[in-house]
Design a protein around this motif. Sequence first.
Motif, mmCIF file in Angstrom:
data_model
loop_
_atom_site.group_PDB
_atom_site.id
_atom_site.type_symbol
_atom_site.label_atom_id
_atom_site.label_comp_id
_atom_site.label_asym_id
_atom_site.label_seq_id
_atom_site.Cartn_x
_atom_site.Cartn_y
_atom_site.Cartn_z
ATOM 1 N N UNK A 80 0.840 -1.209 0.000
ATOM 2 C CA UNK A 80 0.000 0.000 0.000
ATOM 3 C C UNK A 80 0.874 1.258 0.000
ATOM 4 N N UNK A 81 1.900 1.258 0.848
ATOM 5 C CA UNK A 81 2.771 2.430 0.954
ATOM 6 C C UNK A 81 3.513 2.693 -0.351
ATOM 7 N N UNK A 82 3.965 1.634 -1.004
ATOM 8 C CA UNK A 82 4.728 1.820 -2.240
ATOM 9 C C UNK A 82 3.831 2.180 -3.418
ATOM 10 N N UNK A 83 2.620 1.648 -3.457
ATOM 11 C CA UNK A 83 1.664 2.080 -4.475
ATOM 12 C C UNK A 83 1.393 3.579 -4.305
ATOM 13 N N UNK A 114 13.093 0.291 0.364
ATOM 14 C CA UNK A 114 12.765 -0.066 -1.010
ATOM 15 C C UNK A 114 12.916 1.117 -1.954
ATOM 16 N N UNK A 115 12.936 2.319 -1.422
ATOM 17 C CA UNK A 115 12.977 3.520 -2.247
ATOM 18 C C UNK A 115 14.336 4.200 -2.271
ATOM 19 N N UNK A 116 15.381 3.522 -1.819
ATOM 20 C CA UNK A 116 16.700 4.147 -1.830
ATOM 21 C C UNK A 116 17.168 4.383 -3.272
ATOM 22 N N UNK A 117 17.975 5.405 -3.443
ATOM 23 C CA UNK A 117 18.487 5.745 -4.760
ATOM 24 C C UNK A 117 19.795 5.034 -5.070
ATOM 25 N N UNK A 164 4.826 0.619 -9.287
ATOM 26 C CA UNK A 164 4.020 -0.493 -9.771
ATOM 27 C C UNK A 164 4.368 -1.685 -8.883
ATOM 28 N N UNK A 165 3.410 -2.205 -8.168
ATOM 29 C CA UNK A 165 3.683 -3.266 -7.193
ATOM 30 C C UNK A 165 3.053 -4.575 -7.627
ATOM 31 N N UNK A 166 3.879 -5.612 -7.663
ATOM 32 C CA UNK A 166 3.387 -6.977 -7.816
ATOM 33 C C UNK A 166 3.250 -7.569 -6.426
ATOM 34 N N UNK A 167 2.036 -7.902 -6.053
ATOM 35 C CA UNK A 167 1.745 -8.446 -4.733
ATOM 36 C C UNK A 167 1.747 -9.972 -4.841
ATOM 37 N N UNK A 168 2.765 -10.596 -4.266
ATOM 38 C CA UNK A 168 2.891 -12.045 -4.325
ATOM 39 C C UNK A 168 2.218 -12.710 -3.138
ATOM 40 N N UNK A 169 1.468 -13.764 -3.400
ATOM 41 C CA UNK A 169 0.792 -14.499 -2.342
ATOM 42 C C UNK A 169 0.527 -15.921 -2.800
ATOM 43 N N UNK A 203 -2.510 -2.813 -6.397
ATOM 44 C CA UNK A 203 -1.345 -3.535 -6.913
ATOM 45 C C UNK A 203 -1.768 -4.573 -7.950
ATOM 46 N N UNK A 204 -0.789 -5.243 -8.542
ATOM 47 C CA UNK A 204 -1.027 -6.371 -9.434
ATOM 48 C C UNK A 204 -0.770 -7.656 -8.642
#
Length: 236
Positions: free
Chosen positions: A19-22, A216-219, A27-32, A47-48
């Motif tokens: 949720x935070x990254x969306x 996850x958002x580091x440059x 673009x988030x692939x949500x794996x489950x 997400x996808x």
Amino acid sequence: MTTTLITGANKGLGKETARALVDAGHTVWLGARDEARGRAAADEVGARFVQLDVTDDASVSAAIATISEAGTGLDVLINNAGIAKWGSDFTESLDSASVLEVFDTNVVGIVRVTEAALPLLEQSANPVVVNVSSALGSFWATHEPSRPASSFVSLIYGSSKAAVSMLTVQYSRAHTNVKFNAVEPGITATELGGGDPGSHPGRPASVSAQVVAKLAMIGPDGPTGTFQEDQGELGW
């Protein structure tokens, strides 16, 4: 557009990180593992969905193939999937089947997914891998009296997370073009180990997800081979 894959993300910390990254524009692939729950969670956060069982080689390969064929590329992998075998009193199950299940998910699962994802990640201009670990896997924190990890006994889960920490260090050395970091998300109210989030003493998953999302958002100039928490670097 940054594309991120999160394992074990249909609930708890994984879903809130998605949720935070969306919200941050990924673009988030949500794996489950479970398709119905995974699709519902993906729809909820925007997400996808991709079916992904980190303990199954074929499932992992198929998930990475799906992402590759979709043409989104892959910039960030968050190895979030993890289990614990705790009873209601937080006593761990120590039978061999339970121990193997924890290590297969928490440790071998990271290797399965990371190895499958690296060819895609290495095509990114800024490839990042975040491994969700725990202070229970930190030799420093488990010996530091001021830390909760020093007074909580966790033979198997803690040992599995110590392995996650070492995987992070070694992967950062083996693939210097990819930034690998481990993260301690804080004591979080989730269903890990079969507990009830509503009665858990930890903080909400939405709060803990912030430190995972931050890593996850580091440059391109971001850290690699480190263990991080809210306050900064955590001792190994």
